[in-house]
Design an enzyme around this catalytic site. Sequence first.
Site, mmCIF file in Angstrom:
data_model
loop_
_atom_site.group_PDB
_atom_site.id
_atom_site.type_symbol
_atom_site.label_atom_id
_atom_site.label_comp_id
_atom_site.label_asym_id
_atom_site.label_seq_id
_atom_site.Cartn_x
_atom_site.Cartn_y
_atom_site.Cartn_z
ATOM 1 N N ALA A 1 45.821 44.373 43.915
ATOM 2 C CA ALA A 1 45.536 45.213 45.078
ATOM 3 C C ALA A 1 44.271 44.743 45.795
ATOM 4 C CB ALA A 1 45.395 46.671 44.648
ATOM 5 N N TYR A 2 43.241 44.395 45.034
ATOM 6 C CA TYR A 2 41.984 43.935 45.618
ATOM 7 C C TYR A 2 42.161 42.571 46.282
ATOM 8 C CZ TYR A 2 36.929 43.066 45.932
ATOM 9 O OH TYR A 2 35.649 42.801 46.386
ATOM 10 N N VAL A 3 42.903 41.678 45.631
ATOM 11 C CA VAL A 3 43.183 40.365 46.217
ATOM 12 C C VAL A 3 43.910 40.526 47.547
ATOM 13 C CG1 VAL A 3 44.492 38.227 45.916
ATOM 14 C CG2 VAL A 3 43.157 39.138 44.014
ATOM 15 N N LYS B 1 41.447 42.000 50.271
ATOM 16 C CA LYS B 1 40.431 41.094 50.793
ATOM 17 C C LYS B 1 41.048 39.934 51.587
ATOM 18 C CE LYS B 1 36.757 43.291 49.535
ATOM 19 N NZ LYS B 1 35.888 43.903 50.573
#
Length: 252
Positions: free
Chosen positions: A154-156, A159
């Site tokens: 999710a973070y990848v 960003k």
Amino acid sequence: MLHGRVAMITGASSGIGAAAARHFAAEGAAVVLMARRAEPLEALAEEIRAAGGRALAVPGDVAESKDVARAVEHAVETFGHLDAAFNNAGYATAGRPLHEIDDETYERTLDVNVRGVWNCLRHQIPVMLASGRGGAVVNTSSVAGTAATGASAAYVAAKHAVIGLTKAAAADYGDRGIRVNALVVGATRTEMMAQVLQQAPELEETFAAASIQRRMADPVEVARAAAWLCSDRASFITGAAVPVDGGATATH
């Protein structure tokens, strides 16, 4: 470097945002500080004012469009205009395989990191256009915005999206005097990082090893890069994803 400018900084109550608030103010900018935690935000604004700077605290959640609109309105009402923004608010959890990430974590990660930047751009850019002064915006991405780094999926994804929004906004407004760039930030010793390491302490060695300098960044090192991109010294830089990562992406 930023004398006479008015800059909005999100995620300003701690970490990179707090370091940026102090640094932008020291460089001569009036700073409008936004974060969800009201008490540390107001304490930081008071610290800056006590040191002779100009600072306004506007508590709010970047994932809420109305909160961002209020911060931008207060910036213009208090200081007359808005020249720069460092859209730095973020949310992260320790990395887990994609199928183990629950909906709540996914949604909060995307809401803060992507919708938050979207909301900021949508409210900041119109007042910059209206002023006729131009402007500069810096969005905080990550080395996870360029590659799968071991952070959560999710973070990848979030960003990566920040870099896409940055390039699209730069293209939309480049001929109207507004520059938009992103910082590709490596592992940094922030409060949020401390929380991640508390969940998974074995990651500290991994994060440090990812940098060819074999260390994590101090928040002020990222803040200095953001201030430079918001200044006239970076006048021909827009649509860029600028690494502040100790060389982590140099080896990809």
